[in-house]
Design an enzyme around this catalytic site. Structure first.
Site, PDB file in Angstrom:
ATOM      1  N   LYS A 292     -33.295 -17.691  -0.292  1.00 41.57           N
ATOM      2  CA  LYS A 292     -33.678 -16.319  -0.640  1.00 41.57           C
ATOM      3  C   LYS A 292     -35.152 -16.055  -0.342  1.00 41.57           C
ATOM      4  CE  LYS A 292     -30.332 -15.701  -4.354  1.00 41.57           C
ATOM      5  NZ  LYS A 292     -30.151 -15.318  -5.773  1.00 41.57           N
TER       6      LYS A 292
ATOM      7  N   ASP B 201     -34.085 -15.050 -14.239  1.00 42.15           N
ATOM      8  CA  ASP B 201     -32.870 -14.755 -15.000  1.00 42.15           C
ATOM      9  C   ASP B 201     -32.724 -15.597 -16.261  1.00 42.15           C
ATOM     10  OD1 ASP B 201     -32.304 -17.211 -14.002  1.00 42.15           O
ATOM     11  OD2 ASP B 201     -30.468 -16.638 -12.945  1.00 42.15           O
TER      12      ASP B 201
ATOM     13  N   CYS C 241     -27.242 -13.806 -16.027  1.00 44.54           N
ATOM     14  CA  CYS C 241     -26.223 -12.787 -15.804  1.00 44.54           C
ATOM     15  C   CYS C 241     -24.923 -13.366 -15.253  1.00 44.54           C
ATOM     16  CB  CYS C 241     -26.762 -11.682 -14.919  1.00 44.54           C
ATOM     17  SG  CYS C 241     -27.284 -12.225 -13.307  1.00 44.54           S
TER      18      CYS C 241
ATOM     19  N   CYS D 266     -51.147 -16.838 -26.985  1.00 42.13           N
ATOM     20  CA  CYS D 266     -52.227 -15.849 -26.846  1.00 42.13           C
ATOM     21  C   CYS D 266     -53.091 -15.710 -28.082  1.00 42.13           C
ATOM     22  CB  CYS D 266     -51.673 -14.490 -26.431  1.00 42.13           C
ATOM     23  SG  CYS D 266     -50.820 -13.595 -27.733  1.00 42.13           S
TER      24      CYS D 266
HETATM   25 ZN    ZN Z   1     -48.566 -14.071 -27.519  1.00 42.14          ZN
END
Ligand code: ZN
Length: 248
Positions: free
Chosen positions: A85, A129, A185, A245
């Site tokens: 791909k 995915d 999927c 984060c």
């Molecule tokens: Zn975060």
């Protein structure tokens, strides 16, 4: 970064837009974007960004085309079955717009190589995915200080969000899915027009973010309901205990 006569002609319908103009078109040309996954979402994102004149596209996908992909992955044709791909996407981009530098990467991206593969990019668009890949890509983007657009579709539902620093994608989904890829999927099914809609939205979000059009969308998640044909937007709160984060 300048635009030649052929580019001024090619992008005339962009340049005439006050929100884009020559400045915005040069910004697109100067931009480096990585796309994770050349599947259903990638099949909408990659042609849109290549046609729009994003200067550098890195396309990361380890897989080869299967017949069951063709119902939604419109970059590929029947005779492409069995071929890479990433390489086919490169050929697609080269045929569409020779002003774009495309870089195919036929590798599976994960926690061990994501930072290496994504460094130097201005924006990453994840259309993979499964949660494990999406979390690894998100963690790498936070570490590198690179903005991330995460896009996903299953059945008739889609979601697209832009994440920059905090909140990050992990704030949204938590830590339970790092080894989980059961949301793909192949098990749930997905309508091809839904992946195309979500991918096109992600491409628009990317162009707006790169050029600086509209409100800053960081931390907002856009949800698409393909049965009732509606979008709604929610804000993602930063998780104060997010392991990616919160300390960044
Ligand atoms: Zn975060």
């Amino acid at each position: 970064m300048t635009l030649g006569d052929a580019e001024l002609d090619r992008y005339a319908r962009h340049i005439v837009l006050p929100q884009v103009g020559g400045v915005g078109q040069r910004r697109l040309k100067a931009s480096k974007v990585a796309i994770v996954g050349a599947g259903g979402i990638g099949s909408a994102v990659i042609p849109a960004l290549a046609a729009a004149g994003v200067g550098s596209l890195t396309i990361i996908d380890p897989d080869v085309v299967e017949l069951s992909n063709l119902q939604r992955q419109s970059m590929f044709r029947e005779r492409d079955a069995g071929y890479s791909k990433a390489d086919l996407a490169l050929q697609f981009v080269q045929r569409l717009n020779h002003f774009v530098d495309a870089h195919p990467v036929q590798q599976r991206i994960g926690a061990e190589n994501a930072a290496h593969l994504l460094q130097g990019q201005d924006l990453v668009i994840d259309g993979s995915d499964n949660f494990a890949t999406r979390l690894a890509v998100s963690d790498a983007c936070v570490g590198l200080g690179v903005s991330l657009i995460s896009a996903a579709a299953a059945q008739f539902q889609g979601q697209v969000g832009l994440f920059r620093a905090s909140p990050c994608y992990r704030c949204f989904v938590g830590d339970a899915f790092d080894t989980d890829d059961c949301d793909n999927c192949s098990e749930l099914g997905v309508l091809g027009a839904v992946t195309a809609t979500v991918g096109s939205f992600a491409a628009l979000l990317a162009i707006n973010a790169l050029v600086g059009i509209g409100d800053d969308q960081a931390g907002r998640l856009h949800l698409f309901d393909g049965e009732n044909l509606s979008w709604r937007t929610i804000r993602i709160p930063a998780d104060p205990s997010c392991r990616t984060c919160a300390s960044a």
